[in-house]
Each structure stands twice: as structure tokens, then as C-alpha cells.
Scaffold this active site. Structure first.
Site, PDB file in Angstrom:
ATOM      1  N   LYS A  98       0.869  -1.178   0.000  1.00 24.15           N
ATOM      2  CA  LYS A  98       0.000   0.000   0.000  1.00 24.15           C
ATOM      3  C   LYS A  98       0.911   1.235   0.000  1.00 24.15           C
ATOM      4  CE  LYS A  98      -3.915   2.065   2.451  1.00 24.15           C
ATOM      5  NZ  LYS A  98      -3.685   3.313   1.837  1.00 24.15           N
ATOM      6  N   LYS A 285      -3.234  -2.291   7.700  1.00 29.15           N
ATOM      7  CA  LYS A 285      -2.374  -1.153   7.992  1.00 29.15           C
ATOM      8  C   LYS A 285      -1.247  -1.525   8.956  1.00 29.15           C
ATOM      9  CE  LYS A 285      -3.460   2.753   7.028  1.00 29.15           C
ATOM     10  NZ  LYS A 285      -4.427   3.794   6.772  1.00 29.15           N
ATOM     11  N   CYS A 379     -13.954  28.935  30.988  1.00 27.99           N
ATOM     12  CA  CYS A 379     -13.302  29.007  29.683  1.00 27.99           C
ATOM     13  C   CYS A 379     -11.953  29.700  29.815  1.00 27.99           C
ATOM     14  CB  CYS A 379     -14.200  29.770  28.714  1.00 27.99           C
ATOM     15  SG  CYS A 379     -13.374  30.184  27.177  1.00 27.99           S
ATOM     16  N   CYS A 397     -17.617  26.044  26.199  1.00 28.42           N
ATOM     17  CA  CYS A 397     -17.704  27.334  26.871  1.00 28.42           C
ATOM     18  C   CYS A 397     -19.121  27.840  26.661  1.00 28.42           C
ATOM     19  CB  CYS A 397     -16.691  28.288  26.245  1.00 28.42           C
ATOM     20  SG  CYS A 397     -17.051  30.008  26.578  1.00 28.42           S
TER      21      CYS A 397
HETATM   22  S1  IVH Z   1      -6.336  -0.550  -4.882  1.00 30.06           S
HETATM   23  C1  IVH Z   1     -10.919   0.607  -5.065  1.00 30.06           C
HETATM   24  N1  IVH Z   1      -3.823  -0.924  -4.466  1.00 30.06           N
HETATM   25  O1  IVH Z   1      -4.701   3.492  -0.988  1.00 30.06           O
HETATM   26  C2  IVH Z   1      -9.657   0.944  -4.386  1.00 30.06           C
HETATM   27  N2  IVH Z   1      -4.793   1.095  -3.672  1.00 30.06           N
HETATM   28  O2  IVH Z   1      -6.443   4.039   1.306  1.00 30.06           O
HETATM   29  C3  IVH Z   1      -8.536   0.612  -5.293  1.00 30.06           C
HETATM   30  N3  IVH Z   1      -3.216   2.609  -2.609  1.00 30.06           N
HETATM   31  O3  IVH Z   1      -7.320   4.991  -2.725  1.00 30.06           O
HETATM   32  C4  IVH Z   1      -7.302   0.854  -4.649  1.00 30.06           C
HETATM   33  N4  IVH Z   1      -1.442   1.358  -2.869  1.00 30.06           N
HETATM   34  O4  IVH Z   1      -4.899   5.515  -3.462  1.00 30.06           O
HETATM   35  C5  IVH Z   1      -4.852  -0.108  -4.295  1.00 30.06           C
HETATM   36  N5  IVH Z   1      -1.579  -1.380  -4.205  1.00 30.06           N
HETATM   37  C6  IVH Z   1      -2.607  -0.570  -4.038  1.00 30.06           C
HETATM   38  C7  IVH Z   1      -2.483   0.693  -3.389  1.00 30.06           C
HETATM   39  C8  IVH Z   1      -3.608   1.490  -3.224  1.00 30.06           C
HETATM   40  C9  IVH Z   1      -1.902   2.513  -2.398  1.00 30.06           C
HETATM   41  C10 IVH Z   1      -4.049   3.764  -2.199  1.00 30.06           C
HETATM   42  C11 IVH Z   1      -5.116   4.167  -3.169  1.00 30.06           C
HETATM   43  C12 IVH Z   1      -6.379   4.047  -2.378  1.00 30.06           C
HETATM   44  C13 IVH Z   1      -5.876   4.235  -0.991  1.00 30.06           C
HETATM   45  C14 IVH Z   1      -6.862   3.740   0.029  1.00 30.06           C
END
Ligand code: IVH
Length: 648
Positions: A98, A285, A379, A397
Site C-alpha cells: 500500500k 495497515k 473558559c 464554553c
Molecule cells: S487498490 C478501489 N492498491 O490506498 C480501491 N490502492 O487508502 C482501489 N493505494 O485509494 C485501490 N497502494 O490511493 C490499491 N496497491 C494498491 C495501493 C492502493 C496505495 C491507495 C489508493 C487508495 C488508498 C486507500
């Protein structure tokens, strides 16, 4: 916090994050808000509306966000949910990184790059075609490709490039730098920045799995992240997560987790999406970066609606590359729950942005006799009594003339989402107030007159030109739509959505004033669809105060407040037979029906020859096919909303 407040809060942070590239809260805190919204079924917008300085681009398919998972249990639940709805025992999951950047979409027609856009609010983004063309290695031509192809991915700046670029500390982190660089009006500036990208999504084409999509993207010449893995079960997914987590510091770009996606694209269609995220993917995450430091002092700030927000002042500490000296404490309950005291050693966490939060207190290092934190009874700004609102963690406040509240209200009034007076910064608000030039909102529009008897140029930072510019932008905003006007007043619980409901209901400022300044307001307001007791109470309270009525009349005398143009809308709809099919994303069925009827339409449940309009939501049924055969006019939800004057 009410649903409406939560929605507003998320929206506020969306603007700071997506539009201004300058977040106030941590990603973890933001995720927490989103999680709460999802749990209680509050719909929130993805991203934020496109910046008006850019041309708007409507996405052919919405650009959604991803649902978040934080632990193994969340992933197990995701897999179970998917298996249950598909009635399948085994799944193939592709694991990707991600990337913590800014998402883009690039559209190719017969192999030529014709348009690129940011995500914006998910439905409409900003046109950044010339900017994306400046990115090294971004294909402008795809040889041999016919028809329409859309590529989506993430633009980012590598950590080493960021260090080089950020010598003057202009940016908080690589993500903000990438966003700021891509969203430039002048593409030459973008060209001078070290932007890179990874592509991960392809719309159009013949691939049947996400694995094939990634290969095809590579074949077409796009940069695709090398780390990807096809997992057959939970264990393999978690193994990939652990492997990447431990080597993330060697990657030279920020990632904030792993994305798990079903590999089979056919299953994506079957599962579909909610309003905000696809059901076929989830983001696992990484935990936030942490550090230990001393909490020196707790200060209490006062917001626009009188909300008292505690903030921790910390002994500065470097957490994951960012120097931290303040942390948000949210509210009084949070201090009690975590038993946070001045002088404590605390664990602070951040995830890629500016104001971090306190995870916990290190009790073992607390000095004996450290007193509990006592929240002020009055306040800190105006000395009025503070009150705890039932059911809410909030303390407010109670003073009606609290200076801090007034200043925050003024800041809101001139802000982009409200009156949008360009060049009127928070600092200006404060200094005009301190100089006695602006005591209440309406004084903004008499500033020019006031200044004719005041030598502002004697005061630091004010040149002739900057004063003239500011007065010009004030004058350019003297005509305003009713809904924007209402939103600008900063009435508690009255954000853009409620302001629009009120504007549509009362149509003109004069009518609104006539109806809302009588005693029966509360019950009258409850008749408006979408307005509940809390909102009604807050609005009636606002209108029950004589000084607010006086202020509104004074303010209106300087403005032209445009009434809602109902005629144009009802002319298109009045007397027409309308049918709805499929799931509507922005309105409930009942609400949509009521609105259509209030504009003079007749809402029918089935399509027949007498149907004039079919409004099609998500996953329409047989009515859609029938309307096609009968040649009936078909509108999607967006078009319908536009027709009835609801902006979505
Ligand atoms: S798939 C329908 N793949 O993360 C959603 N997103 O927090 C398709 N992102 O909006 C997203 N790496 O901007 C996908 N390998 C990855 C990603 C990724 C980063 C971002 C993307 C998304 C956001 C969500």
C-alpha cells in the site's frame, strides 16, 4: 459526537489532507474516525471536492478508498465475509504494497494518453494531464492498443529524493510533497519535482485476474511495484505482511500497509462496493511509529462552537523522522480514560503526518503525588462557565461573547468552504480583531469604510497592495447562494449538507428569517427530512438569540443572498412520472421519493409506457431492462441529483 458532527469532522480532515496537503491529525486518528463512522453506518465522502483552480474531471468509475484492517482478526473477518457472500471455500488473494502517495487515474484512447486526474472526492477529480506527462517514464503512448483504457495507481516521492527536495523543510513528509507537486497549476513546477509512480489498476482490457493486470501493466511499459504475492490462505497473507513489515525501511518509499485483493476479477463484480470501498479488497495497515517523551503541560483550546479541546505540549521528540512537540488529546474523557497527567512520560504515535496522539502513559515512571489533571471549570479564554453536554464527551464554553469562539467563527466564515474570501488568513482574522476593526462577522463587509479612517500600513506586514487585494476579494464575495450563506454562519451541526436542506426548504433568506425567528421553530424544523432533534435544537437556539438575529440582518444588508431557484428544477420534473431502481448511494429511497414529489413529480413503483424518467442506482433490476426496451429516458443518480439541484 453526533453523526452529523462526525461527518463534518471527517470532511474537515479530508480537506486538510487531500486538498491542502497539510493534515492536522494522524492517519491513525483519521482511520479511527472513519472506523467509527462505518460502525454506526454514517456515510462519509472519500477524499475531498476538487480544488476549483483545476478543471474538473468526472471519473467513469468512482475512485474508491480501501477499508482498513489492523490485526489478524480483522483479516479473518474479511475472508469470512467474502467467502460467505460468494459461497466459496477457497480464495486466491493477491498481496500488494500500500503505497503512501497520491492516487491518479490516466485515460488512454486508442493508445494515446488523453486525460489524467487526481481522485478528488471519488466521483470528480482534478485535471492534472499536463502534470502527469512530466513524470519520467510515464507512458504517453501505448503502441497497438485500441479503444479506451484507464490506468490507476499512486504517485509518490522516494525517501532519498524527499530529503534532497525538503532541505528548507517545506513539506511535512514525502506524501504531502508528492501531492503538492502533482497538484500544481504550472506543470513546469511539477516537472522540477522528483515524482515517481506505481500503477496497480487497469480498467478495460482482457485480464481476468489482478495478477494478469499487473503483468499487463508492466508489458505496456508502466512501473509496477515488484513486491506482489499470490496467497492461498490467511497464513500466507500474514507471512507476506510480516516479511514486508520488517524490510519496509529498505524500500526507499513510504508504505502504510499491505493491500489484499481477490485475484479473480469476476469476483470483484460479484461482490461490488459500498459507497466508499470495494468489498473485494482490504488494507492491512501497519502500526504507527512510536516514541516516549515527557508531557510538559496540557493546554486547553477553544473552538468555533465553544468546544474545549485539550492539547499536550511535549518535550520535543523525533518519531519516525518527524520532530513532535504537540499531541492531540481529543477531549476530557480521553484524559480520564488514559489517566494522562502533566509531567507524565507518555508514548506518542504518529503515522506519517503532523499532530500525533498519546497512546498510553508510562505509569512506572510517574512521580509520586503527581496530581490528576483538572479540567478548567471556566473558559480559559473568556472566563465563562464551561458545560458538559450530555451523551457527548465534549465540554463547551457557555459564553456568548467568548473571544476565542468569535475568532474561530470568523475564521470559518472566511474559509474556503464558507465565504471563500481568498487571502483572508487566520492571522488576518486575529489581527483585525485585536485592532478592533472586526468585532462581529458583518464587520468584514464594512472593513473598507473602517480602513478609510485607520492607517493599517503603519502596522507590520500590511502594504497598499495587500490591503487592496484583500478588499477586492471581500467585495467579490458580496453575492452568495443561500446554502453557502447558511453554512458560513458556523451554527453547531449545520454543515454543508444541512445548510443545503435548509436552503432548499426555505428557498429565500427573507423566508428563512421570517420562519425561523418565531417560537415554533423546533417543530417546524423537524418536518424537514434529514433534520433530527439535535440539529433542530441547535438551529432554534441560534435563532432564539436576539443578537444573532440582529447580526444576520446587519450581515444581509451588505450582501445579495441568492434564493434557491426552484422554478427551473420543477419545470423539468413537475408532472412527470418517475421510477427509481437499484440502490441509491446518496439518498434513501424515501428521501428521493419525497424530493421528487415536492418538485411536482409522481413517483411510480413500476416502469410502464407512461413512465417519463427512470433513475438508476447501483445494481438495477428488471425495471432497467424494461425502460431500455420502452425507450424511456434513463438518468443515473448523479444526473438525477443535478436535475433536482442537489450537488453530490
Ligand atoms: S487498490 C478501489 N492498491 O490506498 C480501491 N490502492 O487508502 C482501489 N493505494 O485509494 C485501490 N497502494 O490511493 C490499491 N496497491 C494498491 C495501493 C492502493 C496505495 C491507495 C489508493 C487508495 C488508498 C486507500
Amino acid at each position: 459526537m453526533t453523526n452529523q458532527e462526525l461527518r463534518q469532522k471527517i470532511k474537515h480532515h479530508n480537506v486538510l489532507y487531500y486538498q491542502e496537503n497539510n493534515p492536522e491529525i494522524t492517519d491513525a486518528e483519521y482511520d479511527e474516525l472513519k472506523k467509527r463512522a462505518t460502525e454506526i453506518g454514517v456515510d462519509t465522502q472519500v477524499g475531498c471536492d476538487p480544488d476549483r483552480r483545476f478543471a474538473k474531471v468526472r471519473h467513469a468509475e468512482p475512485m474508491l478508498s480501501l477499508n482498513n484492517a489492523y490485526n489478524q482478526k480483522d483479516i479473518e473477518e474479511f475472508l469470512a465475509r467474502v467467502k460467505k457472500s460468494l459461497n466459496i471455500g477457497k480464495l486466491e488473494i493477491i498481496c500488494e504494497l500500500k503505497i503512501d502517495g497520491l492516487s491518479f487515474s490516466a485515460v488512454y484512447e486508442d493508445g494515446a494518453l488523453i486525460q489524467a486526474a487526481t481522485r478528488g472526492n471519488g466521483s470528480e477529480g482534478e485535471d492534472i494531464t499536463s502534470n502527469i506527462m512530466t513524470i519520467e517514464g510515464f507512458p504517453k503512448v501505448l503502441p497497438g492498443v485500441k479503444g479506451r483504457l484507464e490506468v490507476r495507481g499512486e504517485v509518490y516521492i522516494s525517501n532519498s529524493d524527499f530529503i534532497e527536495l525538503n532541505k528548507n523543510n517545506d513539506f511535512a513528509n514525502p506524501r504531502n510533497a508528492a501531492a503538492g507537486s502533482l497538484r500544481q497549476l504550472n506543470p513546469e513546477v511539477t516537472a522540477s519535482r522528483p515524482l515517481k509512480y506505481f500503477a496497480y489498476c487497469l480498467i478495460g482490457g482482457t485480464a481476468v485476474t489482478q495478477f494478469e493486470v499487473l503483468n499487463r501493466l508492466e508489458e505496456l511499459g508502466f512501473c509496477v511495484n515488484e513486491h506482489r504475492f499470490l496467497a492461498k490462505n490467511l497464513d500466507e497473507m500474514l507471512q507476506f505482511y510480516d516479511k514486508i513489515y520488517s524490510k519496509r525501511c529498505n524500500l526507499n518509499y513510504d508504505i502504510d500497509g499491505i493491500v489484499y485483493k481477490l485475484n479473480n476479477l469476476e469476483l470483484h463484480n460479484r461482490l461490488g462496493s459500498t459507497n466508499t470501498f470495494p468489498r473485494w479488497a482490504i488494507a492491512h495497515k501497519f502500526p504507527a511509529a512510536r516514541g516516549k517523551t515527557k508531557l510538559k503541560r496540557i493546554i486547553v483550546q477553544v473552538g468555533r462552537t465553544g468546544l474545549l479541546t485539550p492539547v499536550a505540549e511535549l518535550e520535543a521528540i523525533n518519531v519516525g523522522g518527524v520532530l513532535i512537540s504537540r499531541a492531540s488529546l481529543h477531549n476530557y474523557d480521553e484524559i480520564i480514560r488514559k489517566d494522562i497527567r502533566e509531567g507524565d512520560i507518555v508514548v506518542v504515535a504518529r503515522a506519517g503526518d503532523v499532530i500525533p496522539h498519546i497512546v498510553e502513559v508510562d505509569r512506572s515512571s510517574r512521580l509520586p503525588n503527581t496530581p490528576k489533571f483538572v479540567f478548567p471549570k471556566t473558559c480559559p479564554e473568556c472566563g465563562s462557565r464551561v458545560e458538559k453536554v450530555d451523551e457527548e464527551a465534549a465540554i463547551r464554553c457557555s459564553g456568548v461573547t467568548c473571544k476565542a469562539q468569535l475568532i474561530e467563527r470568523l475564521k470559518h466564515f472566511v474559509s474556503k468552504e464558507a465565504f471563500d474570501i481568498t487571502g483572508f488568513s487566520d492571522k488576518h482574522v486575529e489581527s483585525f480583531h485585536n485592532l478592533g476593526l472586526i468585532e462581529q462577522i458583518s464587520d468584514i463587509f464594512t472593513l473598507e469604510k473602517q480602513l478609510s479612517q485607520f492607517n493599517l500600513q503603519e502596522h507590520h506586514g500590511w502594504g497598499k497592495k495587500s490591503i487592496a487585494n484583500l478588499l477586492n476579494s471581500i467585495n467579490s464575495r458580496r453575492t452568495i447562494s443561500l446554502d453557502r450563506f447558511i453554512h458560513s454562519l458556523g451554527i453547531r451541526f449545520v454543515g454543508q449538507h444541512v445548510a443545503k436542506l435548509l436552503a432548499n426548504h426555505y428557498v429565500s433568506f427573507e423566508n428563512l428569517m421570517a420562519k425561523l425567528s418565531n417560537n415554533q421553530v423546533f417543530h417546524e424544523l423537524l418536518h424537514i427530512d434529514g433534520i433530527g432533534e439535535k440539529i433542530a435544537e441547535s438551529i432554534s437556539l441560534f435563532f432564539s438569540e436576539q443578537h444573532n438575529i440582529e447580526m444576520l440582518n446587519e450581515l444581509a444588508s451588505h450582501l445579495k443572498i441568492l434564493p434557491v431557484d426552484n422554478n427551473k428544477r420543477s419545470a423539468a420534473i413537475s408532472g412527470k412520472v418517475v421510477v427509481f431502481t437499484g440502490t441509491l448511494l446518496t439518498l434513501s429511497r424515501a428521501e428521493a421519493k419525497k424530493q421528487a414529489e415536492s418538485l411536482g413529480a409522481k413517483v411510480a413503483s413500476d416502469v410502464s409506457r407512461s413512465t417519463d424518467l427512470l433513475v438508476v442506482g447501483d445494481k438495477p433490476g428488471s425495471k432497467y431492462k424494461k425502460a431500455l426496451t420502452l425507450g424511456i429516458k434513463i438518468l443515473n443518480e448523479k444526473q438525477w441529483c443535478e436535475m433536482i439541484g442537489l450537488s453530490v
